[in-house]
Design an enzyme around this catalytic site. Structure first.
Site, PDB file in Angstrom:
ATOM      1  N   HIS A 250       0.826  -1.211   0.000  1.00  0.00           N
ATOM      2  CA  HIS A 250       0.000   0.000   0.000  1.00  0.00           C
ATOM      3  C   HIS A 250       0.862   1.264   0.000  1.00  0.00           C
ATOM      4  O   HIS A 250       2.029   1.255   0.383  1.00  0.00           O
ATOM      5  CB  HIS A 250      -0.936   0.008   1.217  1.00  0.00           C
ATOM      6  CG  HIS A 250      -0.210   0.056   2.533  1.00  0.00           C
ATOM      7  ND1 HIS A 250       0.331   1.214   3.053  1.00  0.00           N
ATOM      8  CD2 HIS A 250       0.066  -0.928   3.432  1.00  0.00           C
ATOM      9  CE1 HIS A 250       0.901   0.957   4.208  1.00  0.00           C
ATOM     10  NE2 HIS A 250       0.772  -0.342   4.459  1.00  0.00           N
TER      11      HIS A 250
ATOM     12  N   GLU B  47      -1.905  -7.212   7.526  1.00  0.00           N
ATOM     13  CA  GLU B  47      -0.541  -7.013   8.009  1.00  0.00           C
ATOM     14  C   GLU B  47      -0.265  -7.872   9.242  1.00  0.00           C
ATOM     15  O   GLU B  47      -1.197  -8.394   9.876  1.00  0.00           O
ATOM     16  CB  GLU B  47      -0.313  -5.522   8.320  1.00  0.00           C
ATOM     17  CG  GLU B  47       1.095  -5.142   8.756  1.00  0.00           C
ATOM     18  CD  GLU B  47       2.199  -5.520   7.776  1.00  0.00           C
ATOM     19  OE1 GLU B  47       2.293  -6.725   7.436  1.00  0.00           O
ATOM     20  OE2 GLU B  47       2.983  -4.633   7.381  1.00  0.00           O
TER      21      GLU B  47
END
Length: 510
Positions: free
Chosen positions: A75, A149
């Site tokens: 990202h 994550e």
């Protein structure tokens, strides 16, 4: 061996196809910045019911009958990245203005590429990035919870600068020995490696007829995806960097594609960490380097363009190869090169001379070029001049250089290079060589053996950056990029291609 595209198919498992993003049973967490600062781990969260926080060995890659390609993207910069706050699997952070710009740059880099599907983390910083890159593509989109994550429990929401004060030795362990770090009765990196292997079950599931897929996720989980695909254990955490909105590419093939009878699916790393920001700028992931080694593969030749084996046969760069050399020299103007080490073969020396010649345009002095015989290409014997595809799966030629001899001479070159780096600490050394020597240096950097050479594809004009945060002789090398070639512009190798049946590099592209 040739400038071309490379690729593979892709698929997925337990996450249902959908024309738009969905989140299944994973609830979106929404919070203000003030809420985020007060966030504390309470022993469970919305991901707990998934039952994937387990310190188990990674599952094997799914068996494939056809080749696949996966393009990984981290990202863009998030609000917590900008604050220096540990995010983990929390979902408070959004993209900053810079993060959106980074994602837009990646979108432009991938604009002409064809993907059969998108797989995305459920966290909003990843889904925002995915939306920007995916644009108006109509192929299926899948939200995969195992792509979130790393789970960092009580560390989440913590400012990095406050970590040592609050957690003491635990925080030092996280920084220095993450594979063995534990918190709240969990081993986050070990769990992450297992969870990444679950994500591969989704992405590579053969029940879906995907050839190439885009995966948008995060720093740590992307590292785990790369490592588990290549067969590397959790001690390799932080050894292959993932910058914001950077692109990494993996190819996968089954036994029938690699001419092997050793069982299982084979992965090849096509490129690592092609970031929207210049890789020498120092604004990307990872610690500041006390020493840096940059390896450049020579510019293209007639043989490399035609997919023919060159080996130790000497030849000059062709017109495209000279352009590769000039574009690479221009790319390196942001880096002051102290010394250039080169293979004695002319295609390497020619590339090295172009780089040295242009250094003064960046305000630097012209670096000396030292030729090392140990940096010469692997000697392929009778295979020289033959198409790469024609020798795949054949016995090594009797008059070819043995892999052990090649490994030992590149190891000698590696250690001599490190000694030179150590003497000029803080300076940068550039090595210009070939596909096999380039891949061997990557293996030496990671502490891998000679059988790992074919895990890494290196194109002509490709650039690999190796950082040494603790010094060249005192610590471990960190790979900032492998086979970086965005600097080649319109002559760079696209992330996807039309045909994946004969991709050079599945069993080594040299």
């Amino acid at each position: 061996m040739r400038d071309r595209l490379a690729s593979s198919k892709q698929t997925c498992r337990s996450v249902a196809m959908a024309p738009t993003f969905h989140h299944g049973n994973v609830a979106r967490v929404s919070a203000t910045r003030q809420d985020a600062k007060e966030w504390t781990w309470r022993g469970e969260d919305e991901f707990t019911p998934l039952g994937d926080r387990r310190s188990l060995p990674p599952r094997p890659l799914p068996t494939l009958s056809t080749p696949r390609r996966v393009v990984l993207v981290r990202h863009g910069q998030s609000t917590w990245n900008a604050e220096g706050r540990i995010q983990g699997c929390s979902d408070f952070a959004k993209l900053t203005k810079k993060g959106k710009e980074q994602a837009q740059t990646s979108a432009e880099m991938l604009r002409e590429d064809r993907f059969d599907a998108l797989f995305c983390s459920p966290l909003q910083r990843a889904s925002e990035t995915a939306d920007i890159i995916w644009r108006d593509r109509e192929q299926p989109k899948h939200v995969v919870p195992s792509l979130r994550e790393v789970d960092l429990y009580s560390f989440q929401g913590l400012l990095k600068e406050d970590g040592k004060a609050k957690f003491g030795d635990e925080f030092v362990k996280w920084q220095k020995d993450a594979a063995n770090f534990s918190i709240d009765d969990h081993y986050p990196v070990r769990e992450l490696w297992y969870r990444a292997s679950l994500a591969w079950q989704d992405i590579l599931d053969e029940s879906r007829d995907y050839q190439s897929c885009l995966v948008v996720a995060h720093n740590a989980v992307n590292q785990a995806l790369l490592a588990t695909a290549l067969g590397l254990d959790p001690i390799y955490f932080r050894r292959m960097l993932q910058s914001n909105a950077a692109i990494s590419v993996l190819d996968f093939a089954g036994n029938n594609n690699v001419g092997s009878d050793n069982g299982g699916t084979r992965a090849t790393l096509d490129r690592l960490n092609q970031s929207p920001d210049p890789p020498f700028a120092g604004s990307g992931a990872g610690r500041k380097a006390r020493a840096r080694l940059v390896f450049v593969r020579h510019g293209g030749t007639d043989r490399s363009e035609d997919g023919l084996i060159a080996g130790k046969e000497d030849e000059r760069c062709n017109l495209l190869g000279r352009l590769h050399a000039v574009k690479t020299a221009e790319f390196l103007l942001d880096l002051e090169v102290d010394t250039i080490l080169s293979s004695p073969l002319y295609r390497a020396v020619e590339t090295a001379r172009e780089i040295a010649l242009l250094q003064p345009l960046g305000g630097h002095t012209t670096p000396p070029i030292l030729e090392y015989e140990e940096l010469a290409e692997l000697d392929f014997g009778d295979w020289a001049g033959r198409p790469v595809a024609s020798v795949r799966g054949q016995e090594w030629p009797e008059d070819g250089e043995s892999l052990e001899d090649f490994w030992q001479r590149t190891k000698t070159a590696w250690h001599e290079t490190l000694k030179l780096l150590d003497k000029g600490e803080g300076k940068n050394i550039l090595v210009v060589g070939h596909g096999a020597t380039h891949a061997a240096f990557v293996c030496h950097c990671l502490g891998l053996g000679p059988q790992a050479i074919s895990l890494f594809r290196i194109e002509t004009g490709g650039v690999t950056i190796m950082d040494f945060p603790d010094g060249a002789l005192k610590g471990k090398g960190v790979l900032r990029s492998i086979n970086y070639h965005s600097h080649l512009g319109r002559w760079s190798v696209p992330a996807t291609q039309e045909d994946y049946t004969d991709v050079c590099g599945i069993d080594g592209c040299f």
